[in-house]
Structure formats: structure tokens, C-alpha cells
Design an enzyme around this catalytic site. Structure first.
Site: not given
Ligand code: NDP
Length: 294
Positions: A60, A127, A104
Site C-alpha cells: 500500500k 476500506d 490493517q
């Protein structure tokens, strides 16, 4: 182009090339934002040092570098209490330089990831996994679609696979992949079946799929005889084999002989999942400019 076509050999859908194209388009949008004195910023919170998470995070950060997006990683020790994670989240919620926040996953078992995630500011939920974002997805009004299914849709569209009116089967019903995937395929006109561990005769369903998405976490569960000739087969699964190699949920070599399209693992859905997180971050930065008082 139709959803299913002649039986294999399948066109292998290249997720690395697709992600590169997305990055190139994003660079132009990042440059345009510079004209408004805004640089998109993505912040990731990582608790502990799960090796797989570290790799995802590194990818990322690299994608951010490639597109001109600023990235920051906030690492917390594996035994960090929920209050510490929440304090980090709150400060990022307030930080105007941060347009997107990623928590995460997985978090260490003492932390309730699902609950903690709900504290993310909705406009920074790039997300797309908070209850607010998933609820909005149900009504077709999501600001940010979850990255993995969004990556799958982008790959299918790029390959020219028609979804409207076709039969799609999603294997897996998790809140982060299977369920949003099914909603997003349905929103694009597909007739969707969701299969899971309690499904009787999985192959009976998968063989009817024009579009088959496997998001299970079982290496090579989907064999060649489970696939309709000419179908588009998208492999979300990432499984570590005993020899250390990665394998998807699809038996790639067998399925490519039958399918019309297939994604490899690695190099399929993974890079597009990363790219979609950056797309959503750039979109969040663009929205922050649109919402500025005149
Ligand atoms: P989960 O473990 O949360 O969900 C797996 C799903 O598969 C469950 O719904 C489960 O059913 C179902 N399932 C398990 N065994 C079978 C079986 N034998 N037959 C049919 N269905 C079965 O996983 P995730 O959704 O989080 O992830 C799925 C896979 O995708 C994993 O390999 C993960 O690593 C990978 N992944 C890849 C990403 C990428 O960027 N490429 C991103 C996210 C995930 P039930 O609900 O009944 O238990």
C-alpha cells in the site's frame, strides 16, 4: 463481449497491469488536487507485526509512492490496549492532512476489530468496511465500496465481462469480501448466488456461474470440473502452501483450460485491492476540496 464464451484456454486477467493503469490515472488526479493545495494522505494503523499484514502494508505504501499520495504508518505493539488504538484512530480522524484511514486486519485477538473500526470517521473509511459504509452499500449509496470486491469489479469491467443479466456465484460470505461482492454484482444486474461452508453440493452451483468469484481461503477448492466452460473465474483467495508458495482458491492450471477468463494468484485481485484503497483515498481528498466553503 459476453459473460461466458467458448471454453478455455482462458484469458489470464493481469491484475498487476490493471493496477498500473489505475495508478497512472490517479497520478493525474493527484496533480490536479495540487492546484487546490491538497495532497491526498492515507494513514494506516497496524497493531503487532503479523508478517502478511506487513507485506500488504508495504504494498500500500509503495502504491501511494507511485501515485503521489502521502502515506503514514502508525505501528502499535501487539499488546496495545483498545484505548491506545482508539486514541490513534481519533487523532487521525481529526487530522486534516489525512483523507483515508486503514485499520490493517487482522488485529491481535484481544482486540475487537469490528467494534474498533466503527470509530473511524465515515468520510475517511476508504476500506468501506464500517457498518455505516456497508449499510450504505446495501442501499446503493456507498461513498466508498470495499476495496477487494471493488477490485474484482474493476478487473471484470476491464476484461469486458458482461454482468447484466448473467448468473454470478460468490463462494464465501464474509462481511469484507463475499457479502459486499454479492451486493456489487447484483447492483450491476447479475443474478447472484452466495455459497458458503453450509452449502450442499457446491459444484452444482458453481457450474451454473457465468461469473464465479472464490473468496474462501481453501487452496484450490475450485477445480476444473466445477467451472462452466467460458466462465469468468475470479480468485480472491490467498493461501500459503506447506512449501511456502502462495495459492489461490482456484486450481489455476485446471481451470484455465475450461474458463473464458481467470485471475492468477499472486498477481490478480491482490494488486487491485491495493489500488482501490488509493482510488478511495484520492476520492476522499477530492471530496474534501468540493466541501470547502466557497
Ligand atoms: P473468511 O474466512 O472470513 O470467510 C471465508 C468464507 O468461505 C466463509 O463464508 C466460509 O463459510 C466459506 N467457506 C469456508 N470453507 C468453505 C467450503 N469448503 N466451501 C464453501 N465455502 C466455504 O475469509 P475472507 O472473506 O476474509 O477471505 C477469503 C479469502 O480471501 C482468504 O484466503 C483471504 O486471505 C483472501 N483475501 C484476499 C484479499 C485480496 O486482496 N486478494 C483481500 C481479503 C481477503 P462460513 O461463513 O459458513 O464459515
Amino acid at each position: 463481449m459476453s459473460a461466458s464464451r467458448g471454453a478455455g484456454p482462458a484469458t489470464v486477467i493481469d491484475g498487476v497491469a490493471a493496477a498500473r493503469e489505475v495508478h497512472a490515472r490517479l497520478r493525474a488526479r493527484v496533480a490536479a488536487l495540487a492546484g487546490s493545495n491538497v495532497r491526498p494522505g492515507l494513514a494506516a494503523i497496524m497493531v503487532g507485526d503479523n508478517p502478511a499484514s506487513k507485506i500488504y502494508l508495504r504494498n500500500k505504501v509503495r502504491a501511494c509512492d507511485e501515485t503521489g499520495v502521502r502515506s503514514e504508518v502508525h505501528g502499535l505493539p501487539a499488546d496495545a490496549p483498545a484505548s491506545a488504538v482508539l486514541a490513534t484512530l481519533e487523532s487521525l480522524n481529526r487530522d486534516a492532512q489525512v483523507h483515508g484511514i486503514l485499520l490493517q486486519l487482522p488485529l491481535p485477538p484481544h482486540l475487537d476489530a469490528e467494534r474498533i473500526m466503527q470509530n473511524l470517521a465515515p468520510e475517511k473509511d476508504v476500506d468501506g468496511l464500517t457498518w455505516a459504509s456497508l449499510g450504505a452499500l446495501v442501499t446503493g449509496r456507498a461513498a466508498y465500496e470495499p476495496c477487494t470486491p471493488a477490485g474484482v469489479i474493476a478487473l471484470l469491467e476491464r476484461a469486458g465481462v458482461v454482468l447484466d443479466g448473467r448468473d454470478a456465484v460468490v463462494v464465501g460470505r464474509s462481511a469484507i469480501v463475499g457479502k459486499p461482492m454479492a451486493l456489487m454484482l447484483m447492483a450491476r444486474g447479475a443474478t447472484v448466488t452466495i455459497c458458503h461452508s453450509r452449502t450442499r453440493d457446491l459444484a452444482d452451483h458453481t457450474r451454473r456461474a457465468d461469473v464465479l468469484v472464490a473468496a474462501v481461503g481453501r487452496a484450490r477448492l475450485i477445480t476444473g470440473d466445477m467451472v462452466k466452460p467460458g466462465a469468468a473465474v475470479i480468485d480472491v483467495g490467498i493461501n500459503r502452501l506447506p512449501d511456502g508458495k502462495l495459492a489461490g482458491d482456484v486450481d489455476f492450471e485446471a481451470v484455465r483450460k475450461v474458463a473464458g477468463w481467470v485471475t492468477p494468484v499472486p498477481g490478480g485481485v491482490g494488486p487491485m485491492t491495493v489500488a482501490m484503497a488509493i482510488v478511495n483515498t484520492v476520492r476522499a481528498a477530492e471530496r474534501s476540496v468540493e466541501l470547502r466553503p466557497a
